[in-house]
Write a protein that holds these residues in place. Structure first.
Motif, PDB file in Angstrom:
ATOM      1  N   TYR A 170       1.674  -3.868   1.134  1.00  0.00           N
ATOM      2  CA  TYR A 170       2.704  -3.756   2.618  1.00  0.00           C
ATOM      3  C   TYR A 170       1.812  -2.219   2.884  1.00  0.00           C
ATOM      4  O   TYR A 170       2.074  -0.755   1.766  1.00  0.00           O
ATOM      5  CB  TYR A 170       3.711  -3.791   2.478  1.00  0.00           C
ATOM      6  CG  TYR A 170       4.133  -4.805   2.330  1.00  0.00           C
ATOM      7  CD1 TYR A 170       4.613  -5.831   1.195  1.00  0.00           C
ATOM      8  CD2 TYR A 170       4.730  -5.605   3.336  1.00  0.00           C
ATOM      9  CE1 TYR A 170       5.243  -6.983   1.107  1.00  0.00           C
ATOM     10  CE2 TYR A 170       4.518  -7.208   3.391  1.00  0.00           C
ATOM     11  CZ  TYR A 170       4.953  -8.040   2.308  1.00  0.00           C
ATOM     12  OH  TYR A 170       4.917  -9.399   2.147  1.00  0.00           O
ATOM     13  N   TYR A 173       1.889 -12.976  -8.347  1.00  0.00           N
ATOM     14  CA  TYR A 173       1.382 -12.290  -7.077  1.00  0.00           C
ATOM     15  C   TYR A 173       1.520 -11.382  -6.275  1.00  0.00           C
ATOM     16  O   TYR A 173       2.909 -10.790  -6.843  1.00  0.00           O
ATOM     17  CB  TYR A 173       2.191 -13.682  -6.036  1.00  0.00           C
ATOM     18  CG  TYR A 173       1.621 -13.103  -3.785  1.00  0.00           C
ATOM     19  CD1 TYR A 173       2.687 -12.812  -3.528  1.00  0.00           C
ATOM     20  CD2 TYR A 173       0.681 -13.750  -3.301  1.00  0.00           C
ATOM     21  CE1 TYR A 173       2.109 -12.552  -1.785  1.00  0.00           C
ATOM     22  CE2 TYR A 173       0.474 -13.982  -2.440  1.00  0.00           C
ATOM     23  CZ  TYR A 173       1.064 -12.908  -1.319  1.00  0.00           C
ATOM     24  OH  TYR A 173       1.305 -12.600  -0.126  1.00  0.00           O
ATOM     25  N   GLY A 209       9.965   4.056  11.125  1.00  0.00           N
ATOM     26  CA  GLY A 209      10.255   3.664  11.953  1.00  0.00           C
ATOM     27  C   GLY A 209      10.360   1.885  11.690  1.00  0.00           C
ATOM     28  O   GLY A 209      10.719   1.118  13.157  1.00  0.00           O
ATOM     29  N   LYS A 210       9.284   1.155  11.028  1.00  0.00           N
ATOM     30  CA  LYS A 210       8.854  -0.123  11.152  1.00  0.00           C
ATOM     31  C   LYS A 210       9.242  -0.639  10.353  1.00  0.00           C
ATOM     32  O   LYS A 210       9.277  -0.201   8.998  1.00  0.00           O
ATOM     33  CB  LYS A 210       7.348  -0.171  11.687  1.00  0.00           C
ATOM     34  CG  LYS A 210       7.231   0.685  12.400  1.00  0.00           C
ATOM     35  CD  LYS A 210       7.695  -1.022  14.188  1.00  0.00           C
ATOM     36  CE  LYS A 210       6.975   0.281  15.455  1.00  0.00           C
ATOM     37  NZ  LYS A 210       7.785  -0.810  16.048  1.00  0.00           N
ATOM     38  N   GLY A 211       9.100  -2.329  10.131  1.00  0.00           N
ATOM     39  CA  GLY A 211       9.021  -3.018   8.982  1.00  0.00           C
ATOM     40  C   GLY A 211       7.795  -2.643   8.238  1.00  0.00           C
ATOM     41  O   GLY A 211       6.924  -2.063   8.772  1.00  0.00           O
ATOM     42  N   PRO A 212       8.166  -2.985   6.755  1.00  0.00           N
ATOM     43  CA  PRO A 212       6.371  -3.382   6.084  1.00  0.00           C
ATOM     44  C   PRO A 212       5.752  -4.108   6.514  1.00  0.00           C
ATOM     45  O   PRO A 212       6.659  -5.675   7.387  1.00  0.00           O
ATOM     46  CB  PRO A 212       7.107  -3.592   4.665  1.00  0.00           C
ATOM     47  CG  PRO A 212       8.325  -3.156   4.506  1.00  0.00           C
ATOM     48  CD  PRO A 212       8.675  -3.560   6.012  1.00  0.00           C
ATOM     49  N   ALA A 213       4.210  -3.860   7.133  1.00  0.00           N
ATOM     50  CA  ALA A 213       3.564  -4.947   7.463  1.00  0.00           C
ATOM     51  C   ALA A 213       2.896  -5.738   5.983  1.00  0.00           C
ATOM     52  O   ALA A 213       1.991  -4.859   5.220  1.00  0.00           O
ATOM     53  CB  ALA A 213       2.855  -4.849   8.417  1.00  0.00           C
ATOM     54  N   LEU A 214       2.723  -7.108   5.931  1.00  0.00           N
ATOM     55  CA  LEU A 214       1.276  -6.963   4.632  1.00  0.00           C
ATOM     56  C   LEU A 214      -0.027  -6.545   4.947  1.00  0.00           C
ATOM     57  O   LEU A 214      -0.117  -7.028   6.589  1.00  0.00           O
ATOM     58  CB  LEU A 214       1.247  -9.059   4.867  1.00  0.00           C
ATOM     59  CG  LEU A 214       0.621 -10.070   3.518  1.00  0.00           C
ATOM     60  CD1 LEU A 214       1.257  -8.985   2.132  1.00  0.00           C
ATOM     61  CD2 LEU A 214       0.634 -10.829   3.905  1.00  0.00           C
ATOM     62  N   LEU A 221       9.979 -10.071  -3.221  1.00  0.00           N
ATOM     63  CA  LEU A 221       9.431  -9.297  -4.867  1.00  0.00           C
ATOM     64  C   LEU A 221       9.811  -7.854  -5.106  1.00  0.00           C
ATOM     65  O   LEU A 221      11.245  -7.402  -5.035  1.00  0.00           O
ATOM     66  CB  LEU A 221       8.997  -8.846  -2.808  1.00  0.00           C
ATOM     67  CG  LEU A 221       7.861  -9.655  -2.299  1.00  0.00           C
ATOM     68  CD1 LEU A 221       7.499  -9.011  -0.765  1.00  0.00           C
ATOM     69  CD2 LEU A 221       6.275 -10.361  -2.832  1.00  0.00           C
ATOM     70  N   GLN A 281       5.271 -13.013   2.398  1.00  0.00           N
ATOM     71  CA  GLN A 281       6.031 -12.363   3.323  1.00  0.00           C
ATOM     72  C   GLN A 281       5.883 -11.206   4.041  1.00  0.00           C
ATOM     73  O   GLN A 281       5.498 -10.915   4.658  1.00  0.00           O
ATOM     74  CB  GLN A 281       7.649 -11.846   2.185  1.00  0.00           C
ATOM     75  CG  GLN A 281       7.851 -12.498   1.264  1.00  0.00           C
ATOM     76  CD  GLN A 281       9.412 -12.636   0.387  1.00  0.00           C
ATOM     77  OE1 GLN A 281       9.759 -11.610   1.129  1.00  0.00           O
ATOM     78  NE2 GLN A 281       9.246 -12.450  -0.907  1.00  0.00           N
ATOM     79  N   HIS A 282       6.971 -12.289   5.937  1.00  0.00           N
ATOM     80  CA  HIS A 282       6.951 -10.767   7.126  1.00  0.00           C
ATOM     81  C   HIS A 282       8.489 -10.151   7.660  1.00  0.00           C
ATOM     82  O   HIS A 282       8.963 -11.566   7.381  1.00  0.00           O
ATOM     83  CB  HIS A 282       6.695 -12.406   8.114  1.00  0.00           C
ATOM     84  CG  HIS A 282       4.863 -12.675   7.557  1.00  0.00           C
ATOM     85  ND1 HIS A 282       3.763 -11.889   8.806  1.00  0.00           N
ATOM     86  CD2 HIS A 282       4.689 -14.028   7.571  1.00  0.00           C
ATOM     87  CE1 HIS A 282       2.807 -13.435   7.279  1.00  0.00           C
ATOM     88  NE2 HIS A 282       3.228 -13.906   7.205  1.00  0.00           N
ATOM     89  N   PHE A 283       8.359  -9.198   7.517  1.00  0.00           N
ATOM     90  CA  PHE A 283       9.417  -8.635   7.802  1.00  0.00           C
ATOM     91  C   PHE A 283       9.575  -7.926   9.373  1.00  0.00           C
ATOM     92  O   PHE A 283       8.671  -7.898   9.843  1.00  0.00           O
ATOM     93  CB  PHE A 283       9.248  -7.410   6.963  1.00  0.00           C
ATOM     94  CG  PHE A 283       9.441  -7.262   5.554  1.00  0.00           C
ATOM     95  CD1 PHE A 283       8.116  -7.233   4.244  1.00  0.00           C
ATOM     96  CD2 PHE A 283      10.504  -7.129   5.073  1.00  0.00           C
ATOM     97  CE1 PHE A 283       8.357  -7.139   3.699  1.00  0.00           C
ATOM     98  CE2 PHE A 283      10.333  -6.795   3.529  1.00  0.00           C
ATOM     99  CZ  PHE A 283       9.652  -7.304   2.469  1.00  0.00           C
ATOM    100  N   GLY A 284      10.496  -8.437   9.198  1.00  0.00           N
ATOM    101  CA  GLY A 284      11.122  -6.873  10.973  1.00  0.00           C
ATOM    102  C   GLY A 284      11.595  -6.058  10.721  1.00  0.00           C
ATOM    103  O   GLY A 284      10.842  -5.138   9.513  1.00  0.00           O
ATOM    104  N   ASP A 285      11.733  -5.056  11.300  1.00  0.00           N
ATOM    105  CA  ASP A 285      11.931  -3.318  11.638  1.00  0.00           C
ATOM    106  C   ASP A 285      12.474  -3.210  11.486  1.00  0.00           C
ATOM    107  O   ASP A 285      13.356  -1.816  10.995  1.00  0.00           O
ATOM    108  CB  ASP A 285      11.263  -3.340  12.714  1.00  0.00           C
ATOM    109  CG  ASP A 285       9.988  -3.425  13.585  1.00  0.00           C
ATOM    110  OD1 ASP A 285       9.675  -3.443  15.217  1.00  0.00           O
ATOM    111  OD2 ASP A 285       9.217  -2.936  12.851  1.00  0.00           O
TER     112      ASP A 285
END
Lengths: 115, 112
Positions: B36, B32, B41-46, B100, A104-108
């Motif tokens: 992250y 699974y 100020g940013k979204g979580p990044a895998l 998740l 899953q790839h998130f936006g900001d």
């Protein structure tokens, strides 16, 4: 390539107003998710779309919250009659389905503040 | 049963050191386990993810160790750098549900 895009990035509104938050997923991603991130509750799942249908709405906190997805792409999360406890960052994520497509790839996110 | 417990809540590591963050789960249907990284100020990044059929997965300086019998998994960041300073979340999901379930997060600070 373009990632998940969310708008607006910030939204300030008065208690009792309705708000709409938008999510543009990564092109070709058939699954779309909404999450909420707040200081007290951490990251919480709200709703999951596969295509235009929502097989899992179990995380929506009340009937003031609704979401739709059209054309298998853009999604809108609507909060009616906003309350102060709705203040949070609303995050959208998308993923491919099938094969190794669980990532899953998130936006900001959209930072929502209810006055 | 849906909870994922994460520790520590915060962590300070010297540059070049190893950062270790731990998570534990109860739901044996989880199949699974992603990690992250989130900057303010940013979204979580895998960052990296693992499935329960392997005990370890390494990508660059990041390694997940997975202990299926103990229902625990951990993230190791080798040669930690100031740029790694961020909040890290473990998560878990299963094929049936897809959503998740996140741990509570660990704020990592790497001191120069």
């Amino acid at each position: 390539g373009a990632g998940v895009s969310q708008s607006p990035s910030n939204k300030v509104t008065e208690k009792g107003k309705d708000v709409e938050l938008r999510c543009d997923p990564i092109s070709g991603h058939t699954a779309l998710y909404w999450y909420r991130q707040s200081l007290g509750q951490g990251l919480e799942f709200l709703i999951y779309f596969q295509g235009n249908s929502a097989p899992d709405k179990s995380g929506l906190p009340s009937d003031r919250f609704s979401a739709e997805r059209t054309g298998g792409s853009v999604s809108t999360l609507t909060i009616q009659r906003t309350q102060q406890e709705d203040s949070a960052v609303y995050l959208c994520a998308s993923s491919l389905e099938g094969g190794g497509g669980r990532a899953q790839h998130f936006g900001d996110g959209t930072r929502l503040s209810i006055l | 049963q849906q909870q994922v417990k994460q520790s520590p809540q915060s962590l300070i590591v010297q540059k070049g050191g190893i950062s270790i963050i731990n998570c534990a789960y109860e739901n044996t249907a989880f199949d699974y386990f992603p990690w992250y990284q989130q900057f303010p100020g940013k979204g979580p990044a895998l960052l990296i993810a693992i499935r329960p059929d392997v005990s370890e997965k390494k990508e660059g300086r990041f390694t997940i160790s997975f202990n299926k019998s103990a229902k625990q998994f951990s993230l190791h960041i080798m040669d930690s750098q100031p740029g790694d300073s961020a909040t890290y979340f473990c998560a878990a999901t299963d094929t049936g549900r897809r959503a998740l379930t996140f741990g509570s997060g660990t704020r990592l600070q790497v001191q120069p």
